[in-house]
Scaffold this active site. Sequence first.
Site, short mmCIF file in Angstrom:
data_model
loop_
_atom_site.label_atom_id
_atom_site.label_comp_id
_atom_site.label_asym_id
_atom_site.label_seq_id
_atom_site.Cartn_x
_atom_site.Cartn_y
_atom_site.Cartn_z
N ASP A 110 0.86 -1.25 0.07
CA ASP A 110 -0.12 0.04 -0.01
C ASP A 110 0.75 1.35 -0.07
O ASP A 110 1.78 1.45 0.96
CB ASP A 110 -0.88 -0.05 1.29
CG ASP A 110 -2.00 1.15 1.15
OD1 ASP A 110 -1.65 2.05 0.52
OD2 ASP A 110 -2.92 1.16 2.17
N GLU A 144 -7.09 -1.45 -3.23
CA GLU A 144 -7.37 -0.02 -3.39
C GLU A 144 -7.20 0.60 -4.23
O GLU A 144 -6.12 0.56 -4.97
CB GLU A 144 -6.28 0.68 -2.00
CG GLU A 144 -6.71 2.07 -1.75
CD GLU A 144 -5.82 2.52 -0.70
OE1 GLU A 144 -4.80 1.82 -0.34
OE2 GLU A 144 -6.23 3.72 -0.08
N HIS A 149 -10.88 6.58 2.87
CA HIS A 149 -11.19 7.98 3.39
C HIS A 149 -11.12 9.16 2.20
O HIS A 149 -10.28 8.71 1.32
CB HIS A 149 -9.69 8.11 4.16
CG HIS A 149 -8.40 7.46 3.84
ND1 HIS A 149 -7.61 8.34 2.94
CD2 HIS A 149 -8.00 5.99 3.44
CE1 HIS A 149 -6.65 7.66 2.45
NE2 HIS A 149 -6.91 6.26 2.88
N GLU A 195 -10.87 1.45 0.01
CA GLU A 195 -9.66 0.36 0.36
C GLU A 195 -10.57 -0.64 1.28
O GLU A 195 -10.32 -0.62 2.35
CB GLU A 195 -8.38 0.71 0.93
CG GLU A 195 -8.76 1.75 2.16
CD GLU A 195 -7.39 2.03 2.60
OE1 GLU A 195 -6.22 1.32 2.47
OE2 GLU A 195 -7.17 3.21 3.22
N HIS A 239 -6.08 11.85 5.20
CA HIS A 239 -7.19 11.35 5.57
C HIS A 239 -8.02 12.68 6.05
O HIS A 239 -7.62 13.30 7.05
CB HIS A 239 -7.11 10.68 7.12
CG HIS A 239 -6.40 9.11 6.73
ND1 HIS A 239 -7.16 8.24 6.90
CD2 HIS A 239 -5.26 8.77 6.24
CE1 HIS A 239 -6.38 6.84 6.50
NE2 HIS A 239 -5.35 7.28 6.19
N ASP A 265 -3.47 7.05 -3.77
CA ASP A 265 -3.31 6.06 -2.64
C ASP A 265 -3.64 4.71 -3.15
O ASP A 265 -4.95 4.52 -3.77
CB ASP A 265 -3.97 6.37 -1.43
CG ASP A 265 -3.71 5.52 -0.33
OD1 ASP A 265 -3.21 4.37 -0.41
OD2 ASP A 265 -4.41 5.81 0.93
CO LIG Z 1 -3.66 3.00 0.84
#
Ligand SMILES: [Co+2]
Length: 300
Positions: A87, A285, A158, A191, A166, A98
């Site tokens: 990740d 994700e 998020h 995710e 976040h 992300d």
């Molecule tokens: Co991530």
Amino acid sequence: MEEDEATLEEFEQAGKLGAKIREDSKRLINIGEGVLDIAETIEGMIAEEGAYPAFPVNISINEIAAHYTPEDGDGSTLGEEDVVKVDFGVEVNGAISDTAYTIDLGGKHGELVAAAEDALAKAIAAIRPGVKVGEVGAVVEETIKAKGFRPIANLTGHMIKTGMLHAGVEIPNVKNEDPYEFQVGDYFAVEPFATDGKGYVSDTEQVEIFSLYMPGGLRMRQSRQLLNHIINSYGMLPFAERWLLKEFKSKLLVKNALKEMLKAHVLKRYPVLKDAGGGMVAQAEHTIVVEEKGARILTQ
Ligand SMILES: [Co+2]
């Protein structure tokens, strides 16, 4: 901290780089490969593109669900049966992508990996302006349960904003009553996490990742030095202790300064998280932008 908001083009660029590095990095995930090597190689790939890691590369193995990044001098290697979650985030002028994937080295957990991937696809398909985040959580929950696994209830996707990984709003892995409705122009990391364990994570003792919480009074000169470095280099984004060690050379300096900053609540800590029942965990994700017709994946 970022004053100006990053543009859609910059988010698209961060997304494209994330997609490219995700695919390129998969060849690093082999039995016997050093975990520190993998993390540093991926962070190097991000730097080569002229971008920054939005957070330390997470390589979370088996029952570890998130927030594991190798420590300085980490000698661990990938084992034959490991379920490996990679990740990472890419930052371009404050725009962040992300993305994550799971590789099942032993070949015994294909269905678990598929459950997370399927939940990701269905969650993204369910996102439209006006849909509530809790409704997407319900889609994730149903998809994973239909395959005989559990969603991890206390991990979430998020919202992302310029310079903020976040940004408050969360997409749960289970149905909830959060009234937030997706809006055009929102950026989110979606995710889902699936497990054959308990379905919730607990903290471990280990903490390798930190972020700035609230700059405040620090007595030690070294702590103030380290704080300045953190503000200038990472802003509000998470960083690894091993990054600081690279910068400051002295282990003792970094350890003592970190200790003081944690005590003064200048830093937030991200303990390594594992499934409470020790089950295997898979994750998938993407980062998306919400448009009139629905979510568009930026990391593909
Ligand atoms: Co991530």
